[in-house]
Design a protein around this motif. Structure first.
Motif, mmCIF file in Angstrom:
data_model
loop_
_atom_site.group_PDB
_atom_site.id
_atom_site.type_symbol
_atom_site.label_atom_id
_atom_site.label_comp_id
_atom_site.label_asym_id
_atom_site.label_seq_id
_atom_site.Cartn_x
_atom_site.Cartn_y
_atom_site.Cartn_z
ATOM 1 N N HIS A 125 0.298 -1.097 0.349
ATOM 2 C CA HIS A 125 0.140 0.112 -0.101
ATOM 3 C C HIS A 125 0.986 1.459 -0.150
ATOM 4 O O HIS A 125 1.694 1.513 0.900
ATOM 5 N N GLU A 126 0.958 2.245 -1.565
ATOM 6 C CA GLU A 126 2.045 3.011 -1.855
ATOM 7 C C GLU A 126 1.608 4.163 -0.800
ATOM 8 O O GLU A 126 2.348 4.140 0.329
ATOM 9 N N PRO A 127 0.083 4.195 0.287
ATOM 10 C CA PRO A 127 -0.114 5.609 1.206
ATOM 11 C C PRO A 127 1.291 5.805 2.375
ATOM 12 O O PRO A 127 1.645 5.858 3.544
ATOM 13 N N PHE A 128 1.057 3.483 2.792
ATOM 14 C CA PHE A 128 1.828 3.608 3.831
ATOM 15 C C PHE A 128 3.220 3.558 4.206
ATOM 16 O O PHE A 128 3.693 4.363 5.368
ATOM 17 N N TRP A 129 3.973 3.132 3.105
ATOM 18 C CA TRP A 129 5.092 3.954 2.524
ATOM 19 C C TRP A 129 5.594 5.127 2.371
ATOM 20 O O TRP A 129 6.529 5.359 3.373
ATOM 21 N N ASN A 130 4.609 5.832 2.726
ATOM 22 C CA ASN A 130 4.947 7.489 2.158
ATOM 23 C C ASN A 130 5.183 7.986 3.717
ATOM 24 O O ASN A 130 5.946 9.308 4.136
ATOM 25 N N ALA A 131 3.911 6.637 4.331
ATOM 26 C CA ALA A 131 4.256 7.773 6.704
ATOM 27 C C ALA A 131 4.757 7.874 6.465
ATOM 28 O O ALA A 131 6.027 8.276 7.598
ATOM 29 N N LEU A 132 5.658 6.141 6.360
ATOM 30 C CA LEU A 132 7.272 5.742 7.079
ATOM 31 C C LEU A 132 8.435 6.960 6.278
ATOM 32 O O LEU A 132 8.709 6.915 7.299
ATOM 33 N N ASN A 133 8.228 6.695 5.449
ATOM 34 C CA ASN A 133 9.015 8.392 4.304
ATOM 35 C C ASN A 133 9.436 9.691 5.119
ATOM 36 O O ASN A 133 9.987 9.905 4.974
ATOM 37 N N ALA A 134 8.009 9.681 6.129
ATOM 38 C CA ALA A 134 7.827 10.727 6.794
ATOM 39 C C ALA A 134 8.231 10.817 8.161
ATOM 40 O O ALA A 134 8.179 12.096 8.618
ATOM 41 N N ILE A 135 8.485 9.402 8.894
ATOM 42 C CA ILE A 135 8.665 9.576 10.122
ATOM 43 C C ILE A 135 10.074 9.468 10.117
ATOM 44 O O ILE A 135 11.547 8.809 9.359
ATOM 45 N N SER A 136 10.409 11.100 10.783
ATOM 46 C CA SER A 136 11.886 11.483 10.877
ATOM 47 C C SER A 136 12.691 10.473 12.198
ATOM 48 O O SER A 136 14.014 10.273 12.069
ATOM 49 N N ASN A 137 12.230 10.026 13.052
ATOM 50 C CA ASN A 137 13.036 8.750 14.092
ATOM 51 C C ASN A 137 12.674 7.654 14.066
ATOM 52 O O ASN A 137 12.387 6.978 15.417
ATOM 53 N N LEU A 138 12.391 7.389 12.428
ATOM 54 C CA LEU A 138 11.611 5.378 12.621
ATOM 55 C C LEU A 138 12.820 4.673 13.144
ATOM 56 O O LEU A 138 14.301 4.973 11.804
ATOM 57 N N ARG A 139 12.630 3.832 14.545
ATOM 58 C CA ARG A 139 14.228 2.935 14.059
ATOM 59 C C ARG A 139 13.570 1.079 13.876
ATOM 60 O O ARG A 139 15.049 -0.004 13.014
ATOM 61 N N TYR A 140 12.333 0.881 14.157
ATOM 62 C CA TYR A 140 11.777 -0.619 14.184
ATOM 63 C C TYR A 140 10.257 0.090 13.260
ATOM 64 O O TYR A 140 9.572 0.439 12.673
ATOM 65 N N LEU A 141 10.946 -1.258 12.255
ATOM 66 C CA LEU A 141 9.575 -1.503 10.977
ATOM 67 C C LEU A 141 9.042 -3.270 10.921
ATOM 68 O O LEU A 141 10.353 -4.269 11.146
ATOM 69 N N MET A 142 7.937 -3.580 12.453
ATOM 70 C CA MET A 142 7.628 -4.696 12.495
ATOM 71 C C MET A 142 6.292 -4.930 11.315
ATOM 72 O O MET A 142 5.739 -4.037 11.282
ATOM 73 N N ILE A 143 6.578 -5.745 10.106
ATOM 74 C CA ILE A 143 5.811 -6.095 9.303
ATOM 75 C C ILE A 143 5.434 -7.841 9.085
ATOM 76 O O ILE A 143 6.381 -8.436 8.880
ATOM 77 N N GLU A 144 4.732 -7.592 8.157
ATOM 78 C CA GLU A 144 4.073 -8.702 8.595
ATOM 79 C C GLU A 144 4.226 -9.350 6.839
ATOM 80 O O GLU A 144 5.019 -8.313 5.564
ATOM 81 N N ALA A 145 4.667 -10.260 6.554
ATOM 82 C CA ALA A 145 4.772 -11.441 5.377
ATOM 83 C C ALA A 145 4.131 -12.629 6.155
ATOM 84 O O ALA A 145 4.794 -13.473 6.350
ATOM 85 N N THR A 146 3.134 -12.699 5.087
ATOM 86 C CA THR A 146 2.318 -13.995 5.707
ATOM 87 C C THR A 146 2.141 -14.848 4.467
ATOM 88 O O THR A 146 2.984 -16.359 5.271
ATOM 89 N N PHE A 147 1.646 -14.268 3.201
ATOM 90 C CA PHE A 147 1.926 -15.942 2.259
ATOM 91 C C PHE A 147 3.556 -15.871 0.888
ATOM 92 O O PHE A 147 4.743 -14.702 1.385
ATOM 93 N N LEU A 148 4.027 -17.785 0.561
ATOM 94 C CA LEU A 148 4.846 -17.332 0.116
ATOM 95 C C LEU A 148 4.827 -16.897 -1.440
ATOM 96 O O LEU A 148 3.543 -16.170 -1.774
#
Length: 254
Positions: free
Chosen positions: A163-186
């Motif tokens: 979802h592109e808006p999610f990644w845009n939101a991440l790029n706007a976080i200046s102090n981002l240190r941890y990204l816990m993200i799902e990867a359900t399927f092969l």
């Protein structure tokens, strides 16, 4: 701020618990089966729950948490969620059929559970801790959460496909240190991932290619039995990032 991983798998089996994070000792993010490992004393310290979405692996223990804590507390458990999530839980869970409606019991004036609506981008601040819902795309309405101590941020994706808006939101976080993200399927399960609104390694790589900062990448919500194969595909797709398989019991301070 301190995040303790109580559950981080896409299903349950021996030693596997579905999604639940504990922020410090008084906030839960999601209430999957990982919440069941808390002691009664720990449950009583939880004042607030933030839900990403309504699916059972993320909310299953919420009514039981209310059942244990409610009679022993003077104040209700406050649950933050999207309006759509609240509506689903009131219709399908707290409905006197699947479970008592603790939003009106033991009395409407003093219930065990109080729901509070959230909006994407609108920060909730609790004792200096900032929790901000971020946009995602899933089979039902959902959000990710940014947990911001001021010093650093921990983002949990919840359930989402690319979802592109999610990644845009991440790029706007200046102090981002941890990204816990799902990867359900092969990667081979394109149809399943598309139908259910979940991530595959190829879709994760597409998002990581847009990320403008280094993060500690924590992989969650993999299908039980497919973890090693999924991690192998993620390792191949992640490029310069060093993905880590998240484990129950891990603690992150920031």
């Amino acid at each position: 701020m301190r995040v303790t991983i109580l559950g981080c798998t896409g299903g349950v089996a021996a030693d596997l618990r579905s999604t639940c994070l504990m922020l410090d000792d008084d906030i839960l993010v999601d209430a999957g089966t990982g919440a069941g490992d808390l002691t009664v004393c720990q449950m009583l310290r939880v004042d607030t729950v933030f839900l990403t979405h309504s699916h059972l692996d993320h909310v299953a223990l919420l009514p039981m948490l209310a059942d244990v804590a409610g009679p022993r507390r003077d104040t209700p458990l406050t649950v933050y969620a999207l309006p759509e999530t609240i509506a689903i839980l009131k219709q399908d869970m707290f409905n006197f059929r699947l479970w008592p409606d603790y939003t009106v019991l033991p009395s409407p004036e003093k219930p065990y559970v109080v729901f509070r609506s959230i909006t994407v981008g609108q920060t909730v601040e609790l004792s200096g801790r900032k929790i901000t819902p971020l946009p995602v795309r899933h089979a039902v309405p959902g959000v990710a959460y940014q947990l911001d101590s001021g010093n650093a941020s921990f983002v949990f994706s919840g359930d989402t496909t690319y979802h592109e808006p999610f990644w845009n939101a991440l790029n706007a976080i200046s102090n981002l240190r941890y990204l816990m993200i799902e990867a359900t399927f092969l990667n081979c399960n394109t149809a399943g991932a598309e139908a259910s609104g979940h991530m595959r390694p190829e879709l994760l790589a597409k998002g990581l290619n847009q990320l403008n900062k280094a993060v500690r990448l924590l992989i969650t919500h993999m299908e039980p039995g497919n973890e090693d194969a999924t991690m192998a595909e993620i390792q191949t797709a992640a490029g310069e990032f060093k993905p880590e398989k998240l484990k129950r019991g891990q603690v992150f301070e920031f």
